[in-house]
Write a protein that holds these residues in place. Structure first.
Motif, mmCIF file in Angstrom:
data_model
loop_
_atom_site.group_PDB
_atom_site.id
_atom_site.type_symbol
_atom_site.label_atom_id
_atom_site.label_comp_id
_atom_site.label_asym_id
_atom_site.label_seq_id
_atom_site.Cartn_x
_atom_site.Cartn_y
_atom_site.Cartn_z
ATOM 1 N N VAL A 400 0.763 -1.189 0.019
ATOM 2 C CA VAL A 400 -0.013 0.041 -0.002
ATOM 3 C C VAL A 400 0.963 1.276 0.102
ATOM 4 O O VAL A 400 1.610 1.604 1.013
ATOM 5 N N ALA A 401 0.979 1.889 -0.931
ATOM 6 C CA ALA A 401 1.664 3.178 -1.203
ATOM 7 C C ALA A 401 0.826 4.358 -0.354
ATOM 8 O O ALA A 401 -0.369 4.646 -1.069
ATOM 9 N N VAL A 402 1.540 5.128 0.324
ATOM 10 C CA VAL A 402 0.973 6.408 1.159
ATOM 11 C C VAL A 402 1.857 7.613 0.780
ATOM 12 O O VAL A 402 2.935 7.555 1.237
ATOM 13 N N SER A 403 1.131 8.683 0.483
ATOM 14 C CA SER A 403 1.727 10.070 0.646
ATOM 15 C C SER A 403 1.230 10.800 1.508
ATOM 16 O O SER A 403 0.054 10.946 1.443
ATOM 17 N N ALA A 404 1.993 11.363 2.454
ATOM 18 C CA ALA A 404 1.590 12.133 3.642
ATOM 19 C C ALA A 404 2.126 13.393 3.701
ATOM 20 O O ALA A 404 3.129 13.504 3.548
ATOM 21 N N LYS A 405 1.520 14.373 4.456
ATOM 22 C CA LYS A 405 2.025 15.565 4.618
ATOM 23 C C LYS A 405 1.745 16.073 6.087
ATOM 24 O O LYS A 405 0.394 16.066 6.679
ATOM 25 N N PHE A 406 2.810 16.171 6.742
ATOM 26 C CA PHE A 406 2.817 16.469 8.415
ATOM 27 C C PHE A 406 3.160 17.937 8.643
ATOM 28 O O PHE A 406 3.805 18.613 8.149
ATOM 29 N N THR A 407 2.167 18.639 9.332
ATOM 30 C CA THR A 407 2.511 20.075 9.533
ATOM 31 C C THR A 407 2.400 20.230 11.158
ATOM 32 O O THR A 407 1.928 19.728 11.701
#
Length: 444
Positions: A400-407
């Motif tokens: 499972v490929a996941v792209s994530a952005k953490f702020t």
């Protein structure tokens, strides 16, 4: 004779005489004004005379004179610091000392316990809740101990020739009834395939009204359905096929198929009761059997390993289906995983996501290192946005490929700091039929 002393005495006597005279004529003027109210000219002259008369600074033996002639209000009178004068109690002055707050030493309240959000509790509870199938009914249940025992309602399994339970990820297990009550709507199912799996925590004391709660179950055969609400009343009792005493009444809605599922505290994540009945005249309100009332009976059944007789009925074992890796469940699994990463970044000691990592694998250390690397003392977690970009399913695993952005928010200047990552998670099915992350690698 000391003339200097005599002169001082005489001067003091003259000053006293002058003040007494001034006060006497002031009082006399007020009395005349009251007695002849129609003479506006006289009253005005008296007021002007009083306004020009000042008593400020006059006194005896260094004591400030606070006395004001009766009937005259002095708006400029200043009380001594630390004293409050009350003139309402029969003319007596009551002295109240103004207390000053003293500095206190800081109190050591012990280690701070960080709260856990509702999404985290629900995600962590799902794998211990099961859908129950019999030849005549469908209901819900939850893991009670590490023997593989599942609690449900008696009416879900009563009279059944077989019992099958399905995990949150679609794994089916054969079960057998080891305890069922004829009077209280509870039963215990043993699933040997779940032996060794850890159950949810159990609350064995009564909780108060307004305790926030959520339910988990399979209403309408839709597993892992959750509703939220609060306990609205305690001590409700009903009598039907079974006797229901001292129930928890709750605003968390339950429906057909939810029977036997857990009522869980939104504060602690512990099981409070067994969801049991809904009244047809008020379907928005549900009722649960408090766990603390039936725990002793459940423990007695759990201590035995004797199946309940089925009245001579032929035992029919259903065909057991193997759990599958499906794109829908994999996407749901990874969304829940990122829901657990968020509070883990918010609270320094939190590693709530570890429940999703297969023990003894590369993921158990690599995921922890990935998350912990984002934690620093100079910034505060704000939000995470995750996007599942690809799902590849193989015979015994899935990528499972996941792209994530953490702020994050920088504590020094308040600016926003963003961290982007792209990873591929290898997901497998463990021995209990649960999806687990086995490894993680960077997306190329």
């Amino acid at each position: 004779m000391n003339t200097r002393i005599d002169n001082k005495k005489n001067k003091s006597t003259r000053v006293k005489a002058v003040l007494v005279s001034v006060l006497f004529f002031a009082v006399l003027a007020i009395a005349l004004a009251v007695y002849f109210p129609g003479n506006d000219d006289n009253a005005e002259a008296i007021r002007e005379s009083l306004e020009k008369t000042s008593f400020e600074g006059r006194g005896y033996n260094n004591q400030i004179v606070l006395e004001v002639p009766q009937g005259i209000a002095s708006e400029e009178a200043v009380q001594p610091e630390g004293v409050v004068t009350d003139l309402t109690n029969s003319g007596e002055e009551l002295e109240t000392v103004v207390e000053k707050e003293l500095p206190t030493e800081p109190v050591d309240e012990g280690p701070k316990v960080e709260p856990v959000n509702l999404e985290t509790l629900i995600a962590n509870s799902k794998s211990a809740v099961y859908t129950i199938y019999t030849d005549s009914d469908q209901g819900s249940g939850f893991l009670f101990n590490q023997k593989g025992d599942i609690v449900t309602n008696a009416h879900v399994v009563d009279g059944s020739s077989f019992v099958t339970v399905m995990s949150s990820d679609g794994e089916f297990y054969d079960g057998r009834i080891v305890g069922i009550s004829e009077t209280t709507d509870i039963a215990l199912i043993r699933v040997d395939g779940l032996k060794g799996k850890k159950p949810l925590g159990m609350e064995l004391s009564e909780v108060p009204v307004h305790t926030p709660v959520f339910t988990l179950g399979s209403p309408g055969n839709v597993n892992n359905t959750s509703t939220i609400g609060e306990i609205t009343s305690i001590g409700k009792s009903f009598s039907d096929v079974y006797q229901y005493d001292n129930l928890y009444e709750m605003s968390a809605e339950i429906k057909l198929g939810s029977s036997g599922g857990p009522l869980i505290s939104s504060l602690t994540g512990r099981v409070l009761g067994i969801n049991s009945i809904v009244l047809t005249e008020n379907p928005k309100i549900g009722y649960a059997i408090p766990l603390h009332q039936v725990n002793d009976q459940l423990e007695q059944w759990a201590a035995k390993d004797i199946p309940v007789e089925q009245d001579g009925a032929e035992v029919v074992v259903p065909e057991i289906q193997e759990v599958e890796l499906t794109e829908e469940l994999l996407r749901s699994f990874m969304r829940d995983f990122y829901d657990l990463i968020a509070p883990s970044l918010e609270y320094q000691e939190g590693k709530f996501y570890k429940f999703f990592l297969l023990a003894g694998t590369q993921a158990e250390t690599a995921v922890v290192e990935m998350v912990e690397a984002m934690k620093t003392e100079d910034r505060t977690f704000q939000s995470v946005e995750s996007n599942i970009t690809d799902v590849q399913i193989y015979d015994f695993s899935a990528d499972v490929a996941v792209s994530a952005k953490f702020t994050f928010v920088d504590k020094t200047d308040g600016t926003l700091v963003t961290i982007n990552h792209e990873y591929i998670y290898e997901v497998v099915i463990d021995q209990y039929g649960d999806y687990q992350i086995q490894s993680i690698r960077n997306k190329e």
